[in-house]
Every structure is written in structure tokens, then in C-alpha cells.
Design a protein around this motif. Structure first.
Motif, mmCIF file in Angstrom:
data_model
loop_
_atom_site.group_PDB
_atom_site.id
_atom_site.type_symbol
_atom_site.label_atom_id
_atom_site.label_comp_id
_atom_site.label_asym_id
_atom_site.label_seq_id
_atom_site.Cartn_x
_atom_site.Cartn_y
_atom_site.Cartn_z
ATOM 1 N N LYS A 1 0.828 -1.206 0.000
ATOM 2 C CA LYS A 1 0.000 0.000 0.000
ATOM 3 C C LYS A 1 0.861 1.253 0.000
ATOM 4 C CE LYS A 1 -3.887 2.233 2.373
ATOM 5 N NZ LYS A 1 -3.317 3.581 2.249
ATOM 6 N N THR A 2 1.940 1.257 0.810
ATOM 7 C CA THR A 2 2.823 2.419 0.867
ATOM 8 C C THR A 2 3.469 2.666 -0.484
ATOM 9 O OG1 THR A 2 3.271 2.044 3.211
ATOM 10 C CG2 THR A 2 4.840 3.418 2.001
ATOM 11 N N ALA A 3 3.903 1.588 -1.142
ATOM 12 C CA ALA A 3 4.548 1.724 -2.446
ATOM 13 C C ALA A 3 3.580 2.238 -3.497
ATOM 14 C CB ALA A 3 5.138 0.389 -2.879
ATOM 15 N N ASP B 1 0.748 3.921 -2.985
ATOM 16 C CA ASP B 1 0.285 5.273 -2.664
ATOM 17 C C ASP B 1 1.382 6.314 -2.857
ATOM 18 O OD1 ASP B 1 -2.149 4.212 -2.042
ATOM 19 O OD2 ASP B 1 -1.889 4.320 0.142
ATOM 20 N N GLY B 2 2.615 5.946 -2.470
ATOM 21 C CA GLY B 2 3.706 6.910 -2.496
ATOM 22 C C GLY B 2 4.437 7.001 -3.812
ATOM 23 N N ALA B 3 4.275 6.014 -4.699
ATOM 24 C CA ALA B 3 4.907 6.000 -6.026
ATOM 25 C C ALA B 3 6.407 6.294 -5.967
ATOM 26 C CB ALA B 3 4.213 6.988 -6.946
ATOM 27 N N PRO B 4 7.182 5.500 -5.199
ATOM 28 C CA PRO B 4 8.630 5.714 -5.172
ATOM 29 C C PRO B 4 9.248 5.391 -6.525
ATOM 30 C CG PRO B 4 8.094 3.631 -4.130
ATOM 31 C CD PRO B 4 6.786 4.319 -4.411
ATOM 32 N N ASN B 5 10.449 5.939 -6.766
ATOM 33 C CA ASN B 5 11.160 5.634 -8.009
ATOM 34 C C ASN B 5 11.880 4.296 -7.936
ATOM 35 O OD1 ASN B 5 11.680 8.999 -7.784
ATOM 36 N ND2 ASN B 5 10.736 8.184 -9.631
ATOM 37 N N LEU B 6 12.118 3.808 -6.712
ATOM 38 C CA LEU B 6 12.805 2.527 -6.533
ATOM 39 C C LEU B 6 12.549 2.028 -5.117
ATOM 40 C CD1 LEU B 6 16.279 1.439 -7.773
ATOM 41 C CD2 LEU B 6 15.806 1.262 -5.325
ATOM 42 N N ILE B 7 12.480 0.693 -4.969
ATOM 43 C CA ILE B 7 12.297 0.077 -3.658
ATOM 44 C C ILE B 7 13.484 -0.838 -3.355
ATOM 45 C CG2 ILE B 7 10.850 -1.442 -2.235
ATOM 46 C CD1 ILE B 7 8.484 -0.640 -3.987
ATOM 47 N N ILE B 8 14.076 -0.658 -2.181
ATOM 48 C CA ILE B 8 15.074 -1.600 -1.659
ATOM 49 C C ILE B 8 14.324 -2.513 -0.707
ATOM 50 C CG2 ILE B 8 17.210 -1.862 -0.349
ATOM 51 C CD1 ILE B 8 17.969 0.979 -1.265
ATOM 52 N N LEU B 9 14.215 -3.782 -1.072
ATOM 53 C CA LEU B 9 13.283 -4.686 -0.402
ATOM 54 C C LEU B 9 14.006 -5.895 0.193
ATOM 55 C CD1 LEU B 9 10.309 -5.526 0.169
ATOM 56 C CD2 LEU B 9 10.267 -6.526 -2.132
ATOM 57 N N ASP B 10 13.942 -6.029 1.508
ATOM 58 C CA ASP B 10 14.547 -7.182 2.175
ATOM 59 C C ASP B 10 13.681 -8.420 1.942
ATOM 60 O OD1 ASP B 10 16.339 -8.622 3.744
ATOM 61 O OD2 ASP B 10 15.188 -8.237 5.570
ATOM 62 N N LEU C 1 9.326 -11.596 -0.974
ATOM 63 C CA LEU C 1 8.880 -12.235 -2.209
ATOM 64 C C LEU C 1 7.394 -12.008 -2.446
ATOM 65 C CD1 LEU C 1 10.831 -15.624 -2.165
ATOM 66 C CD2 LEU C 1 11.370 -13.529 -3.422
ATOM 67 N N THR C 2 6.605 -12.087 -1.386
ATOM 68 C CA THR C 2 5.170 -11.841 -1.514
ATOM 69 C C THR C 2 4.902 -10.397 -1.906
ATOM 70 O OG1 THR C 2 4.670 -13.537 0.143
ATOM 71 C CG2 THR C 2 2.958 -11.910 -0.310
ATOM 72 N N ILE C 3 5.634 -9.477 -1.286
ATOM 73 C CA ILE C 3 5.486 -8.053 -1.612
ATOM 74 C C ILE C 3 5.831 -7.812 -3.083
ATOM 75 C CG2 ILE C 3 6.419 -5.742 -1.191
ATOM 76 C CD1 ILE C 3 6.854 -6.663 1.744
ATOM 77 N N CYS C 4 6.942 -8.395 -3.529
ATOM 78 C CA CYS C 4 7.370 -8.236 -4.915
ATOM 79 C C CYS C 4 6.307 -8.787 -5.870
ATOM 80 C CB CYS C 4 8.704 -8.943 -5.127
ATOM 81 S SG CYS C 4 9.451 -8.663 -6.756
ATOM 82 N N ARG C 5 5.795 -9.959 -5.548
ATOM 83 C CA ARG C 5 4.778 -10.592 -6.400
ATOM 84 C C ARG C 5 3.523 -9.716 -6.498
ATOM 85 N NH1 ARG C 5 4.186 -14.801 -3.620
ATOM 86 N NH2 ARG C 5 5.684 -16.149 -4.678
ATOM 87 N N SER D 1 2.299 -2.763 -10.745
ATOM 88 C CA SER D 1 3.337 -1.736 -10.783
ATOM 89 C C SER D 1 4.638 -2.292 -11.366
ATOM 90 C CB SER D 1 3.608 -1.205 -9.365
ATOM 91 O OG SER D 1 4.714 -0.338 -9.349
ATOM 92 N N ASP D 2 5.341 -1.427 -12.108
ATOM 93 C CA ASP D 2 6.660 -1.805 -12.620
ATOM 94 C C ASP D 2 7.772 -1.032 -11.905
ATOM 95 O OD1 ASP D 2 6.259 0.705 -13.638
ATOM 96 O OD2 ASP D 2 6.834 0.214 -15.696
ATOM 97 N N VAL D 3 7.495 -0.540 -10.681
ATOM 98 C CA VAL D 3 8.506 0.179 -9.918
ATOM 99 C C VAL D 3 9.763 -0.684 -9.797
ATOM 100 C CG1 VAL D 3 7.531 -0.668 -7.727
ATOM 101 C CG2 VAL D 3 9.010 1.338 -7.723
#
Length: 227
Positions: A42-44, A46-55, A64-68, A74-76
Motif C-alpha cells: 500500500k505504501t509503495a 500510494d507513495g509512487a517511489p522511483n525505486l524500492i530496496i526490499l529485504d 517475495l510476496t510483496i514483490c509478487r 506496478s513496474d517500480v
């Protein structure tokens, strides 16, 4: 107008997230941090970041679930990080649509270089010379082509990467070390003084067309692009 790249860090190791935040802020980016995966999607969105660093391993919802879920709408750009080095995790993360993958422990400089590289491949809305029709210098990243007043400069791959990195932020002074990370993140055989050699070659090619030189040398510091 220059828009700061906005980075979302989803990382439950607070100290590590704060170190990366400081590195990204010092590089001119804006940063938000989440310590759990519960509200990451939801944060990603809503906030439309240019890139996500995801643990990969997160409390609440795993990486992995978040990425999926993100890839459904989204193609962020996503850089996944993890302490788990099994090949299946690497492949799974990339197959789900991650743009890059970094294994812990990593150096902040390494991850910063990866962030820069992914952002170069996925534009953030920054105004660069190649996007300004009034600029004498035109940079076509898809064709790896640079023209000056409509005439091809015939730059090498490294010369292209270097002038593109400088032109992306007109007026900003970059040290040689910063240019190494920004223009040549994967070239381990490039050293800081090699930057001077590439700059001389680029200037020589400029001067073969015109007496205009958009590269400003800053004594004791590095170089800047002045359009």
C-alpha cells in the motif's frame, strides 16, 4: 526542473536501513523507511517511489510476496536484499520481477551503485541534456548515441557512460570516486585516475567539432557538466 529520486527502503534491521538512508540522502535522493512488510504494498502504490530496496525476510509479509503483489499492478524498480544466498532464492526473486539482487552483508557503497545503475535504466523524471531539445548535446541512452550540434561524437561505451552521468545533473560537481560508482559500477578495472583520461578523450572529441567545452574541472575535487 529536477525531481529527486524517491527511494522506499523496506528493511527490519533498523541500523542497516538508517545507514542506507544516510548514503542515499547524501546522494541527493529522498528516502522513506518501513521496518515491516505489512503495509509495504500500500505504501509503495500510494507513495509512487522511483525505486524500492526490499529485504527478503521481513516480519508481517515477506519480500517475495510483496514483490509478487507489486508486479501485478506496478513496474517500480525493485532491488532485493537478503542474507539467504541459496540459488533458488536468487532466481525466485528475479523471476518475480526484481530488477537486481544483493546479498548481505553488502557495503553501502555497493548498494548505492546498484541503485544508481537501476535508476539510470529506469528514468526518474530528472531533466537531462538528452531530454532538452535546446541543448547542443543530445544523449540517446537507447541507441548509445551522443550528438553535438547534430553531429555524432563516436564515443566509446565508457565515454558515453561518463558524459551521461555528468549531464544527468548539470552543475553538480562529482568527485572521481563518485563518477566511478555512478558511471562504471560494474567495471572493476576502472580506477579513479582513469576518469581523467576519459575526460581528456571526450574533450578532444568535443574540440574536433567545436570550441565549446561543457565539462568544468574543479581543482582538487572533480568535474561538473555545464550546459
Amino acid at each position: 526542473m529536477v525531481t529527486k529520486p524517491h527511494i522506499l527502503i523496506v528493511e527490519d534491521e533498523t541500523a542497516l536501513a538508517e545507514v542506507m538512508r544516510d548514503y542515499l540522502l547524501s546522494d541527493g535522493m529522498s528516502v522513506d523507511i518501513l521496518s515491516t512488510g505489512t503495509h509495504a504494498v500500500k505504501t509503495a502504490l500510494d507513495g509512487a517511489p522511483n525505486l524500492i530496496i526490499l529485504d527478503l525476510m521481513l516480519p508481517g509479509v515477506d519480500g517475495l510476496t510483496i514483490c509478487r503483489e507489486l508486479r501485478q499492478t506496478s513496474d517500480v524498480p525493485i532491488i532485493m536484499t537478503t542474507a539467504r544466498v541459496e540459488e533458488i532464492d536468487r532466481l525466485l526473486g528475479l523471476e518475480l520481477g526484481a530488477d537486481d539482487y544483493v546479498c548481505k552483508p553488502y557495503s553501502p557503497r555497493e548498494l548505492l551503485a546498484r541503485v544508481r545503475a537501476v535508476l539510470r535504466r529506469r528514468p526518474t523524471g530528472e531533466q537531462v541534456a538528452s531530454e532538452d531539445p535546446k541543448s547542443r548535446l543530445q544523449i540517446d541512452s537507447e541507441k548509445w548515441r551522443v550528438t553535438l550540434d547534430g553531429s555524432d561524437l563516436d564515443l566509446t561505451r565508457r565515454e558515453f557512460s561518463l558524459i551521461a552521468a555528468l549531464a544527468a545533473r548539470p552543475g553538480r560537481v562529482f568527485s572521481r570516486d563518485q563518477l566511478l560508482s555512478l558511471a562504471f559500477p560494474d567495471d572493476t578495472d576502472v580506477i579513479d585516475r582513469t576518469i581523467d583520461s576519459h575526460i581528456r578523450n571526450i574533450r578532444r572529441k568535443f574540440h574536433s567539432k567545436t570550441d565549446w567545452d561543457p565539462i568544468r574541472s574543479v581543482y582538487g575535487v572533480g568535474y561538473a557538466y555545464e550546459d
